[in-house]
Design a protein around this motif. Structure first.
Motif, PDB file in Angstrom:
ATOM      1  N   ARG A  11       2.330   2.980 -16.094  1.00 28.14           N
ATOM      2  CA  ARG A  11       3.283   2.273 -17.333  1.00 28.14           C
ATOM      3  C   ARG A  11       4.643   2.393 -17.253  1.00 28.14           C
ATOM      4  N   LYS A  12       5.155   3.345 -16.163  1.00 26.17           N
ATOM      5  CA  LYS A  12       6.474   3.535 -15.948  1.00 26.17           C
ATOM      6  C   LYS A  12       6.546   3.835 -14.071  1.00 26.17           C
ATOM      7  N   GLU A  13       7.745   2.974 -13.816  1.00 29.11           N
ATOM      8  CA  GLU A  13       7.902   3.189 -12.275  1.00 29.11           C
ATOM      9  C   GLU A  13       8.418   4.296 -11.779  1.00 29.11           C
ATOM     10  N   ILE A  14       7.827   5.158 -11.198  1.00 34.06           N
ATOM     11  CA  ILE A  14       8.446   6.399 -10.483  1.00 34.06           C
ATOM     12  C   ILE A  14       8.021   6.517  -9.093  1.00 34.06           C
ATOM     13  N   GLU A  15       8.684   7.345  -8.210  1.00 32.62           N
ATOM     14  CA  GLU A  15       8.146   7.251  -6.738  1.00 32.62           C
ATOM     15  C   GLU A  15       6.963   7.998  -6.954  1.00 32.62           C
ATOM     16  N   ALA A  16       5.817   7.806  -6.013  1.00 33.70           N
ATOM     17  CA  ALA A  16       4.858   8.602  -5.599  1.00 33.70           C
ATOM     18  C   ALA A  16       3.791   8.333  -6.700  1.00 33.70           C
ATOM     19  N   PHE A  17       4.186   7.409  -7.807  1.00 33.20           N
ATOM     20  CA  PHE A  17       3.291   7.157  -9.067  1.00 33.20           C
ATOM     21  C   PHE A  17       2.403   8.457  -9.463  1.00 33.20           C
ATOM     22  N   VAL A  18       1.212   8.135  -9.847  1.00 35.37           N
ATOM     23  CA  VAL A  18       0.390   9.375 -10.396  1.00 35.37           C
ATOM     24  C   VAL A  18      -0.541  10.219  -9.558  1.00 35.37           C
ATOM     25  N   GLY A  19      -1.128   9.572  -8.766  1.00 32.40           N
ATOM     26  CA  GLY A  19      -2.027  10.379  -8.013  1.00 32.40           C
ATOM     27  C   GLY A  19      -1.604  11.252  -6.579  1.00 32.40           C
ATOM     28  N   ASP A  20      -0.582  10.378  -6.088  1.00 39.88           N
ATOM     29  CA  ASP A  20       0.118  11.124  -5.045  1.00 39.88           C
ATOM     30  C   ASP A  20       0.974  12.502  -5.477  1.00 39.88           C
ATOM     31  N   SER A  52       0.920  -1.361   0.088  1.00 35.15           N
ATOM     32  CA  SER A  52       0.127   0.010  -0.017  1.00 35.15           C
ATOM     33  C   SER A  52       0.773   1.288  -0.019  1.00 35.15           C
ATOM     34  N   THR A  53       2.208   0.996  -0.119  1.00 30.51           N
ATOM     35  CA  THR A  53       3.012   2.226  -0.219  1.00 30.51           C
ATOM     36  C   THR A  53       2.586   3.542  -1.038  1.00 30.51           C
ATOM     37  N   SER A  54       2.621   4.508  -0.528  1.00 33.17           N
ATOM     38  CA  SER A  54       2.034   5.797  -1.206  1.00 33.17           C
ATOM     39  C   SER A  54       3.285   6.216  -2.084  1.00 33.17           C
ATOM     40  N   GLY A  55       4.372   5.947  -1.859  1.00 38.11           N
ATOM     41  CA  GLY A  55       5.573   6.629  -2.783  1.00 38.11           C
ATOM     42  C   GLY A  55       6.658   5.789  -3.114  1.00 38.11           C
ATOM     43  N   ILE A  56       7.178   4.661  -2.416  1.00 38.24           N
ATOM     44  CA  ILE A  56       8.168   3.828  -2.634  1.00 38.24           C
ATOM     45  C   ILE A  56       8.012   2.808  -3.918  1.00 38.24           C
ATOM     46  N   LYS A  57       9.241   2.852  -4.692  1.00 41.59           N
ATOM     47  CA  LYS A  57       9.131   2.130  -5.789  1.00 41.59           C
ATOM     48  C   LYS A  57       9.201   0.552  -5.365  1.00 41.59           C
ATOM     49  N   PRO A  58       8.444  -0.081  -6.318  1.00 42.63           N
ATOM     50  CA  PRO A  58       8.637  -1.727  -5.802  1.00 42.63           C
ATOM     51  C   PRO A  58       9.807  -2.140  -6.136  1.00 42.63           C
ATOM     52  N   THR A  59      10.702  -1.811  -6.933  1.00 39.04           N
ATOM     53  CA  THR A  59      12.017  -2.117  -6.979  1.00 39.04           C
ATOM     54  C   THR A  59      12.838  -2.156  -5.803  1.00 39.04           C
ATOM     55  N   ASP A  60      12.624  -0.913  -5.271  1.00 40.95           N
ATOM     56  CA  ASP A  60      13.425  -0.750  -3.926  1.00 40.95           C
ATOM     57  C   ASP A  60      12.946  -1.592  -2.948  1.00 40.95           C
ATOM     58  N   MET A  61      11.950  -2.362  -3.008  1.00 42.95           N
ATOM     59  CA  MET A  61      11.405  -2.965  -1.790  1.00 42.95           C
ATOM     60  C   MET A  61      11.734  -4.529  -2.403  1.00 42.95           C
ATOM     61  N   GLN A  62      12.088  -5.058  -3.511  1.00 42.79           N
ATOM     62  CA  GLN A  62      12.034  -6.416  -3.960  1.00 42.79           C
ATOM     63  C   GLN A  62      13.404  -7.043  -3.443  1.00 42.79           C
TER      64      GLN A  62
END
Length: 337
Positions: free
Chosen positions: A181-190, A115-125
């Motif tokens: 479509r592309k992995e970025i911090e905070a995604f689109v909504g935030d 549910s992270t609001s900003g951390i990229k999944p690559t950094d968690m994997q």
């Protein structure tokens, strides 16, 4: 469509409890792991508001609720779960610790949504040595049990098949999954919210308006437009018969005008916090947080219900999705009855 038989929620705070409510009210059993001794009370209070909202949204009835089970370990929570929702605080070290435990004990085919609001999944994997391919960001909006959007973001090791499966699972509980479509911090909504939040802080700090006046400006104008049509379709209409090209030609030059402080951040100090908090207390202090949640939920149900009556009764936007969701809930009642 993939469906969820059992789910696990790791973390029962505001977002975690919202996930529990949406899942349970869809008839899904949920195991919760949260070391907070107050977790039971907090989840129960969120569940009470969620039930109130769902009874309004689906007056013809709801499916039998899933069972909530509080467990003493992550391993016990994730056992046999189809979907595991991680909603712990936004600390990467904590995410790594929790995701490593999930990865070690969850079924190989289970989807893990953060549910992270900003951390990229690559950094968690990196903490998931066994099956990093099944981790996605599944970022919801509060209240999770009512607002349907969930941003789905895959990391470098996430497979397209897992993204597709995640979209299917979240759609099965009435959500609107949108794959970023592309992995970025905070995604689109935030990212959009953060831009408005920064400008709002400047407007309050500089004395241009109060907290209440700013909220009124939003909720009596473009907030209503965005709720039913978003930004770009609204602006297309604003361009008249010539559409978006005319709108861009007319208002594009404004981008170079000194209208905004978006690229500068106000100093986040005690003075600014006190100013915002004091005005917020004056605006809403007569209501408790739970009362404000109930008011918010009632308003959201009413807005989506109204949108559901548009387009010849087929619904529009969130209203169309809510119509489908309510029919699904009512169908579950008939099947179980």
């Amino acid at each position: 469509m993939n469906e969820i038989t059992k789910a696990a929620c790791i973390g029962g705070g505001v977002i975690g409890a919202g996930w529990v409510a949406r899942l349970v009210l869809n008839g899904i059993d949920v195991a919760i792991y949260d070391p907070d001794p107050e977790a039971d009370r907090k989840v129960n209070e969120v569940m009470a508001n969620a039930r109130h909202a769902y009874r309004q949204m689906s007056p013809d009835g709801l499916p039998s609720e899933g069972r909530i089970t509080y467990v003493g370990s992550i391993a016990e929570a994730v056992a046999d779960a189809d979907l595991i929702q991680e909603s712990v605080p936004e600390r990467l070290d904590l995410k790594h610790k929790v995701l490593a435990a999930i990865d070690a004990h969850a079924r190989a085919d289970a989807i893990v949504g953060s549910s992270t609001s900003g951390i990229k999944p690559t950094d968690m994997q990196p903490s998931m040595s066994a099956h990093p391919e099944r981790l996605v960001v599944a970022h919801p909006f509060n209240p999770v049990y009512l607002l349907p959007l969930v941003e789905i973001v895959g990391g470098e090791k996430t497979t397209p098949e897992c993204v597709d499966k995640a979209k299917s699972l979240y759609a099965s509980i009435g959500m609107k999954p949108v794959a970023i479509r592309k992995e970025i911090e905070a995604f689109v909504g935030d990212r959009l919210l953060e831009a408005m939040w920064r400008e709002a802080l400047w407007l309050i700090k500089d004395g241009i308006c109060t907290v209440e006046e700013l909220d009124d400006i939003m909720r009596y104008s473009f907030g209503l437009r965005w709720a039913q049509m978003g930004m770009f379709q609204v602006y297309r209409i604003a361009g008249g018969e010539a559409g978006m090209r005319h709108f861009m030609a007319q208002f594009g030059p404004c981008l170079s005008w000194p209208w905004t402080k978006l690229m500068d951040v106000p100093e986040f100090n005690d003075e600014l916090v006190d100013l915002i908090a004091t005005q917020s207390d004056e605006q809403s202090g007569k209501h408790s947080i739970r009362e404000l949640e109930r008011i918010r939920d009632d308003n959201l149900v009413a807005i989506m219900g109204a949108l559901g009556k548009q387009n010849g009764g087929q619904g529009w936007g969130a209203g169309e999705l809510q119509n489908d969701y309510v029919r699904r809930l009512a169908g579950s009642v008939k099947e179980n009855g």
